[in-house]
Design an enzyme around this catalytic site. Sequence first.
Site, PDB file in Angstrom:
ATOM      1  N   ALA A  56     -95.114 -99.059 -21.934  1.00  0.00           N
ATOM      2  CA  ALA A  56     -93.786 -98.461 -21.773  1.00  0.00           C
ATOM      3  C   ALA A  56     -93.301 -98.641 -20.347  1.00  0.00           C
ATOM      4  O   ALA A  56     -94.093 -98.834 -19.419  1.00  0.00           O
ATOM      5  CB  ALA A  56     -93.838 -96.972 -22.122  1.00  0.00           C
ATOM      6  N   ASP A  57     -91.996 -98.544 -20.194  1.00  0.00           N
ATOM      7  CA  ASP A  57     -91.384 -98.539 -18.872  1.00  0.00           C
ATOM      8  C   ASP A  57     -90.131 -97.675 -18.947  1.00  0.00           C
ATOM      9  O   ASP A  57     -89.394 -97.726 -19.927  1.00  0.00           O
ATOM     10  CB  ASP A  57     -91.034 -99.945 -18.401  1.00  0.00           C
ATOM     11  CG  ASP A  57     -90.721 -99.958 -16.916  1.00  0.00           C
ATOM     12  OD1 ASP A  57     -91.669 -99.820 -16.119  1.00  0.00           O
ATOM     13  OD2 ASP A  57     -89.532-100.046 -16.558  1.00  0.00           O
TER      14      ASP A  57
END
Length: 184
Positions: free
Chosen positions: A66-67
């Site tokens: 994720a970011d």
Amino acid sequence: MVLVLASNSPRRRQILADAGIPFTVRAPKVPEERRSGETADQYVRRLAEAKASAIDIARGEIVLAADTVVVAGDEILEKPQNDADARRMVALLSGKEHRVITGICLRKDSQRIVDTAVTLVRFVHLNEREIADYVASGEPMDKAGGYAIQGQASKFIDRIEGCYFNVVGLPVALVYAHLKQLGW
């Protein structure tokens, strides 16, 4: 099936643990640099996919990467570079609504799911002293947008629309829905 979290984020680890989702951690080393002309949505999706691709997985494993970024107006706010940058970010958020966008990527064998979650967050108006005190606490320094909704900044937020956990760093309901799609 084993879930592999491709992240060093203590917040992402805590969200998964609190949700009762067992996992192991293998953090990738992927440069987090936005490309020219890349929108916030394109940026977080690309980084999540790059992080997921950078992890070696065995049969029966699912990797999750994720970011997260904060978008205030047209400006993408990542982690502050220093105290002055953190003050600038928090001042920019003061009295306004902004978006928190998290890109996620789940990879299992040849299957790949890339998605995003968006949460709207509104800050109350902050004076210079409140901003300075918050930055002096050190909390903003490793957080996208320079704040932690689950920490001292909670008193600055009067409204959110969307997933709270997305603002913390991982839209766990979205992740869970995609894990089920992958047979987890």
